[in-house]
Design an enzyme around this catalytic site. Structure first.
Site, PDB file in Angstrom:
ATOM      1  N   TYR A   1      -9.146 -10.664  -6.338  1.00 53.42           N
ATOM      2  CA  TYR A   1      -8.055 -10.748  -7.305  1.00 53.42           C
ATOM      3  C   TYR A   1      -8.047 -12.067  -8.084  1.00 53.42           C
ATOM      4  O   TYR A   1      -7.142 -12.303  -8.886  1.00 53.42           O
ATOM      5  CB  TYR A   1      -6.716 -10.597  -6.592  1.00 53.42           C
TER       6      TYR A   1
ATOM      7  N   HIS B   1      -2.061   2.423  -5.798  1.00 57.98           N
ATOM      8  CA  HIS B   1      -2.681   1.154  -5.395  1.00 57.98           C
ATOM      9  C   HIS B   1      -2.789   0.188  -6.569  1.00 57.98           C
ATOM     10  O   HIS B   1      -2.913  -1.029  -6.364  1.00 57.98           O
ATOM     11  CB  HIS B   1      -4.066   1.418  -4.806  1.00 57.98           C
TER      12      HIS B   1
ATOM     13  N   HIS C   1      -3.721  -9.290   4.047  1.00 58.73           N
ATOM     14  CA  HIS C   1      -5.165  -9.247   4.236  1.00 58.73           C
ATOM     15  C   HIS C   1      -5.553 -10.085   5.447  1.00 58.73           C
ATOM     16  O   HIS C   1      -5.090 -11.215   5.615  1.00 58.73           O
ATOM     17  CB  HIS C   1      -5.895  -9.800   3.004  1.00 58.73           C
TER      18      HIS C   1
ATOM     19  N   ARG D   1       0.859  -1.175   0.000  1.00 53.29           N
ATOM     20  CA  ARG D   1       0.000   0.000   0.000  1.00 53.29           C
ATOM     21  C   ARG D   1       0.902   1.234   0.000  1.00 53.29           C
ATOM     22  O   ARG D   1       2.041   1.188   0.466  1.00 53.29           O
ATOM     23  CB  ARG D   1      -0.895   0.026   1.238  1.00 53.29           C
TER      24      ARG D   1
ATOM     25  N   LYS E   1      -2.284  -2.334   7.787  1.00 47.84           N
ATOM     26  CA  LYS E   1      -3.498  -1.831   8.440  1.00 47.84           C
ATOM     27  C   LYS E   1      -3.659  -2.462   9.812  1.00 47.84           C
ATOM     28  O   LYS E   1      -3.240  -3.596  10.048  1.00 47.84           O
ATOM     29  CB  LYS E   1      -4.730  -2.159   7.588  1.00 47.84           C
TER      30      LYS E   1
ATOM     31  N   ARG F   1      -0.320  -2.488  -6.409  1.00 45.17           N
ATOM     32  CA  ARG F   1      -0.698  -3.569  -5.488  1.00 45.17           C
ATOM     33  C   ARG F   1      -1.666  -4.530  -6.181  1.00 45.17           C
ATOM     34  O   ARG F   1      -1.528  -5.745  -6.070  1.00 45.17           O
ATOM     35  CB  ARG F   1      -1.316  -2.959  -4.237  1.00 45.17           C
TER      36      ARG F   1
END
Length: 323
Positions: A303, A268, A294, A149, A173, A271
């Site tokens: 994806y 992004h 994730h 990110r 995150k 990514r």
């Protein structure tokens, strides 16, 4: 509501250990609701206990009419549910008026990504013999190599690198950390960014034991090489400070204009491209989930789309009567 919102944000910081970006998102979501209610209540913001489900339905309808994306509406509803759950715990409300509301329906948009040729064209766009060109190439190579990110690339420090092993520590995150692999192109680009440029940079010793460029105006340049802190930013702006996410976006826009690549491309996108290329070339989805950082596999499944070319190749290889 403003007083309760302040307590809720403090709860997120202290008890939930939420990241600054997460707290900022919740704050913006609550402020958006407060603005709507301010108009609805003729110039005052009501207490949370006064707000009804019907009023929140009107808020959702207003967002749809204003053209907000489904994902934005869903996020704001999630923020409201969390806010009122906290309110139930703190006993400043007896019910959660956001609970009956359902997220807007609709499939998720497939992420836009670059082809192998396109990403290759982008990665060689920064000039090789310019200090900031070397920095930009190292950043782009690293983002694509590790699927980062933009907040993760600007937050990267010298102490996060282990170039000999081809690894970098990434703070993602929710303050979750992971180790991401760096390919040889990214490693070499980072090493090149470490080469000093007399007209711009002052030599300092980095984790490799080599001189690393730091802008002359940087306060970090006054620190002796032996005491260089591990939290020194890896990628610096022209003043020797840490880059911002916006400055990375502007840098990318410059190279998109030079190469003529699709203007939809954002930081992004690299990514998205990282994940798509891995899956299209045989990586399993759980490995990609780990590499992307994730928390949920559902997030990664977006994806799993394949390019038409790959679908045809798989079909021709697998179907007994394809040829």
């Amino acid at each position: 509501m403003l007083k309760e919102a302040k307590r809720f944000l403090q709860y997120l910081r202290v008890e939930k250990n939420a990241s600054d970006l997460t707290v900022k998102s919740y704050k913006e979501d609550l402020e958006a609701l407060a603005e709507y209610l301010f108009d609805l209540y003729d110039g005052r913001v009501p207490a949370p206990s006064e707000v009804t489900t019907v009023q929140l339905r009107g808020y959702v309808a207003a967002m749809h009419e204003a053209g907000y994306a489904r994902s934005t509406v869903a996020r704001r509803l999630a923020s409201l549910r969390s806010f009122y759950r906290f309110g139930l715990r703190e006993r400043w409300t007896d019910e959660n008026p956001a609970k009956p509301l359902r997220n807007p329906k609709g499939g998720r948009k497939l992420p836009y990504f670059l082809t192998t040729d396109e990403v290759g064209e982008l990665l060689i766009a920064p000039p090789e013999h310019d200090p900031f060109g070397m920095r930009d190439r190292a950043m782009l190579e690293t983002m694509y190599s590790a699927g980062l990110r933009v907040s993760e690339i600007v937050g990267m420090n010298l102490g996060d690198l282990s170039l000999a092993e081809g690894l970098v520590r990434v703070r993602g995150k929710g303050k979750r950390e992971r180790f991401a692999p760096l390919g040889s192109y990214a490693v070499n680009a980072i090493r090149t960014w470490f080469i000093p440029r007399k007209e711009l940079l002052t030599g300092m010793m980095d984790v490799l034991g080599r001189e690393r460029p730091v802008a002359k105006r940087s306060r970090a340049a006054k620190i002796s090489s032996s005491t260089l802190p591990a939290d020194t930013p890896l990628f610096l702006n022209k003043f020797g400070g840490r880059l911002t996410t916006r400055s990375v976006a502007r840098m990318l826009e410059k190279y998109l204009n030079q190469t003529g690549l699709d203007a939809r491309t954002t930081p992004h996108t690299l990514r998205h491209t990282f994940a798509t290329h891995l899956l299209n070339n045989g990586a399993d989805i759980r490995s990609v989930q780990e590499l992307l950082g994730h928390k949920s596999l559902i997030t990664t499944q977006i994806y799993t789309h394949l390019t038409t070319e790959n679908l045809i190749q798989i079909y021709n290889k697998a179907h007994p009567r394809a040829n």
